[in-house]
Design an enzyme around this catalytic site. Sequence first.
Site, PDB file in Angstrom:
ATOM      1  N   HIS A  31       0.905  -1.140   0.148  1.00 26.03           N
ATOM      2  CA  HIS A  31      -0.003   0.032  -0.331  1.00 26.03           C
ATOM      3  C   HIS A  31       0.759   1.202   0.145  1.00 26.03           C
ATOM      4  CE1 HIS A  31      -3.179   2.921   1.169  1.00 26.03           C
ATOM      5  NE2 HIS A  31      -4.203   1.824   0.567  1.00 26.03           N
ATOM      6  N   ASP A  55      -7.816  -5.528   0.190  1.00 25.14           N
ATOM      7  CA  ASP A  55      -8.476  -6.583  -0.901  1.00 25.14           C
ATOM      8  C   ASP A  55      -8.175  -7.909  -0.766  1.00 25.14           C
ATOM      9  OD1 ASP A  55      -9.471  -4.411  -2.455  1.00 25.14           O
ATOM     10  OD2 ASP A  55      -7.690  -3.786  -3.296  1.00 25.14           O
TER      11      ASP A  55
HETATM   12  N1  ACO Z   1       4.228  -7.726  -4.636  1.00 33.10           N
HETATM   13  C1  ACO Z   1       5.812  -7.392  -4.972  1.00 33.10           C
HETATM   14  N2  ACO Z   1       6.295  -6.601  -4.792  1.00 33.10           N
HETATM   15  C2  ACO Z   1       5.776  -5.211  -4.493  1.00 33.10           C
HETATM   16  C3  ACO Z   1       4.224  -5.435  -4.359  1.00 33.10           C
HETATM   17  C4  ACO Z   1       3.555  -6.574  -4.552  1.00 33.10           C
HETATM   18  N3  ACO Z   1       2.405  -6.669  -4.283  1.00 33.10           N
HETATM   19  N4  ACO Z   1       4.068  -4.205  -3.915  1.00 33.10           N
HETATM   20  C5  ACO Z   1       5.244  -3.461  -3.880  1.00 33.10           C
HETATM   21  N5  ACO Z   1       6.197  -4.072  -4.357  1.00 33.10           N
HETATM   22  C6  ACO Z   1       7.606  -3.802  -4.418  1.00 33.10           C
HETATM   23  C7  ACO Z   1       7.675  -2.920  -5.589  1.00 33.10           C
HETATM   24  O1  ACO Z   1       8.364  -3.783  -6.862  1.00 33.10           O
HETATM   25  C8  ACO Z   1       9.130  -1.716  -4.965  1.00 33.10           C
HETATM   26  O2  ACO Z   1      10.074  -2.575  -5.037  1.00 33.10           O
HETATM   27  P1  ACO Z   1      11.663  -2.007  -5.087  1.00 33.10           P
HETATM   28  O3  ACO Z   1      11.765  -0.884  -4.264  1.00 33.10           O
HETATM   29  O4  ACO Z   1      12.664  -3.112  -5.189  1.00 33.10           O
HETATM   30  O5  ACO Z   1      11.535  -1.440  -6.621  1.00 33.10           O
HETATM   31  C9  ACO Z   1       8.586  -1.768  -3.629  1.00 33.10           C
HETATM   32  O6  ACO Z   1       7.821  -2.644  -3.074  1.00 33.10           O
HETATM   33  C10 ACO Z   1       7.693  -0.300  -3.544  1.00 33.10           C
HETATM   34  O7  ACO Z   1       6.596  -0.546  -4.444  1.00 33.10           O
HETATM   35  P2  ACO Z   1       5.761   0.596  -5.281  1.00 33.10           P
HETATM   36  O8  ACO Z   1       5.320  -0.061  -6.547  1.00 33.10           O
HETATM   37  O9  ACO Z   1       7.107   1.731  -5.448  1.00 33.10           O
HETATM   38  O10 ACO Z   1       4.938   1.185  -4.213  1.00 33.10           O
HETATM   39  P3  ACO Z   1       3.708   1.928  -4.537  1.00 33.10           P
HETATM   40  O11 ACO Z   1       3.400   2.786  -3.212  1.00 33.10           O
HETATM   41  O12 ACO Z   1       3.656   2.901  -6.032  1.00 33.10           O
HETATM   42  O13 ACO Z   1       2.299   0.937  -4.820  1.00 33.10           O
HETATM   43  C11 ACO Z   1       0.836  -0.348  -4.668  1.00 33.10           C
HETATM   44  C12 ACO Z   1       1.562   0.588  -3.722  1.00 33.10           C
HETATM   45  C13 ACO Z   1       0.087  -0.173  -5.960  1.00 33.10           C
HETATM   46  C14 ACO Z   1      -0.619  -0.970  -3.705  1.00 33.10           C
HETATM   47  C15 ACO Z   1       1.678  -1.728  -4.639  1.00 33.10           C
HETATM   48  O14 ACO Z   1       2.009  -2.158  -3.467  1.00 33.10           O
HETATM   49  C16 ACO Z   1       0.908  -2.906  -5.741  1.00 33.10           C
HETATM   50  O15 ACO Z   1       1.237  -2.971  -6.816  1.00 33.10           O
HETATM   51  N6  ACO Z   1       0.062  -3.996  -4.925  1.00 33.10           N
HETATM   52  C17 ACO Z   1      -0.506  -4.863  -5.502  1.00 33.10           C
HETATM   53  C18 ACO Z   1      -1.726  -4.517  -5.930  1.00 33.10           C
HETATM   54  C19 ACO Z   1      -2.823  -4.175  -4.905  1.00 33.10           C
HETATM   55  O16 ACO Z   1      -2.983  -5.092  -4.179  1.00 33.10           O
HETATM   56  N7  ACO Z   1      -3.578  -3.081  -4.958  1.00 33.10           N
HETATM   57  C20 ACO Z   1      -4.607  -2.612  -3.959  1.00 33.10           C
HETATM   58  C21 ACO Z   1      -4.069  -1.421  -3.155  1.00 33.10           C
HETATM   59  S1  ACO Z   1      -5.291  -1.014  -1.732  1.00 33.10           S
HETATM   60  C22 ACO Z   1      -6.501  -0.374  -2.658  1.00 33.10           C
HETATM   61  O17 ACO Z   1      -6.260   0.376  -3.681  1.00 33.10           O
HETATM   62  C23 ACO Z   1      -7.768  -0.511  -2.364  1.00 33.10           C
END
Ligand code: ACO
Length: 432
Positions: free
Chosen positions: A309, A366
């Site tokens: 998140h 979720d």
């Molecule tokens: N699985 C694996 N790696 C992940 C995940 C994941 N679910 N989420 C984040 N990471 C990693 C990224 O690859 C990144 O790694 P790095 O630092 O080595 O490059 C690091 O964690 C930070 O991730 P970001 O994408 O920069 O974080 P951001 O805040 O932009 O994204 C998000 C947040 C979109 C929720 C992300 O965690 C994600 O894609 N999660 C999966 C989708 C999801 O569950 N979305 C629902 C969110 S809750 C809602 O909207 C209701």
Amino acid sequence: MDTAKLVLNIEGKEQSLDLPVITGSEKEKALDIGSLRAKTGLVALDPAFGNTASTLSAITFLDGEQGILRYRGIPIEELGAHSNFVEVAYLLINGQLPTKSQLESYRYNLTRHSMIHEDMKRFFDGYPSTAHPMAILSSMVCSLSAYYPDALDAMNTEMFDITATRILSKVRTISAYAYKKSIGQPFVYPQNHLSYCANILNMMFSVPAEPYHIDEEWVKILNLLLILHADHEQNCSTSTVRTVGSAHTNLFASISAGVCALWGPLHGGANQEVLEMLEKIRVSGDSVQKYVELAKDKNSTFRLMGFGHRVYKNFDPRATLIKGACDKLLSKKGVKDPLLDIARRLEEAALKDSYFVERKLYPNVDFYSGIIYRAMGIPTDMFTVLFALGRLPGWIAQWKEMNADKSTRIVRPRQIYTGETERHYVPMDKRG
Ligand code: ACO
């Protein structure tokens, strides 16, 4: 007002600025850089707004480090335990808990505005039965504006209450009709004697051929799920609603834009993706560890859906409540779902893994909600529709707050151009 001194040294030229410091009611602080460009010629670059507060807001407080979420000051744990979705909608939109008579009249209005114009029923005929219900929902919400031309003037505050009521009440009906369309069953009209959530279940699951028993426990859990989704301050879809609304766009069209933003798999669409991921793991017969490794592999685009998140860096309080409710209800109902076991094992494996620990990636709202919806018999592609239904009060409250704020201006971010500098048109016969 507090100010902070900002000293800039750019290309050897020093400049010092006094900028206002804004303090929120929970003591969080922000540097107001509204005058930065006028004073220095510089703009702030903050892609994806990771460091930018776009507004002042009195609706929802969220502390991602401590896992706190409060609507109008009231913790969601208390609302989840004692309230219901209609009362929470009132609270978010009007700022206070309703009195008994206010709640009664609010319920009455929601009940009385639940039907959609009969002509709109024909719209559903135009969609293929495979249409994603979010595609139907977004266009139907926008289409509602065609039936209420008085609501097109976003600045007419006298129309706000009735428009908000229509949206809250009719989106429920539209959602259920979208589901009925996908399975080829007749539409079921809303029933005035049923509560808000019972009506949703009845419109989705009853058929004219036989009586349908509404399970009060499902009604209760649906209330909880909708409450927990009701607002989440300036998330992607809410920011979209505000952005669209800042152009004085009517509430129907602004909410429709929010539905589209929510559909994305990184946002509300994640609840559908989680179930599809768990099902994929089940069918493959592979260990959950294999998927944990895949999610860590930077050469793969796979992510653990329902994990991570932007704001929560400790735990998502909504996920905690949903997981608790899921465990309790499914064991009480005797539901044995192999996907629940996979979800538990996946969570356990990820939470032990240094990749997830270091990046502070925890299950989000979720991760477990889909398991409950599945147990209720709701198909996977309806999950995001239910999220949208739950998020309506938040979108409506945020739109109202924005329009009531006299300092609101149309949202118009700047950019840093990185394309070609000026060059000249080349006639076709001279192009290489
Ligand atoms: N699985 C694996 N790696 C992940 C995940 C994941 N679910 N989420 C984040 N990471 C990693 C990224 O690859 C990144 O790694 P790095 O630092 O080595 O490059 C690091 O964690 C930070 O991730 P970001 O994408 O920069 O974080 P951001 O805040 O932009 O994204 C998000 C947040 C979109 C929720 C992300 O965690 C994600 O894609 N999660 C999966 C989708 C999801 O569950 N979305 C629902 C969110 S809750 C809602 O909207 C209701």
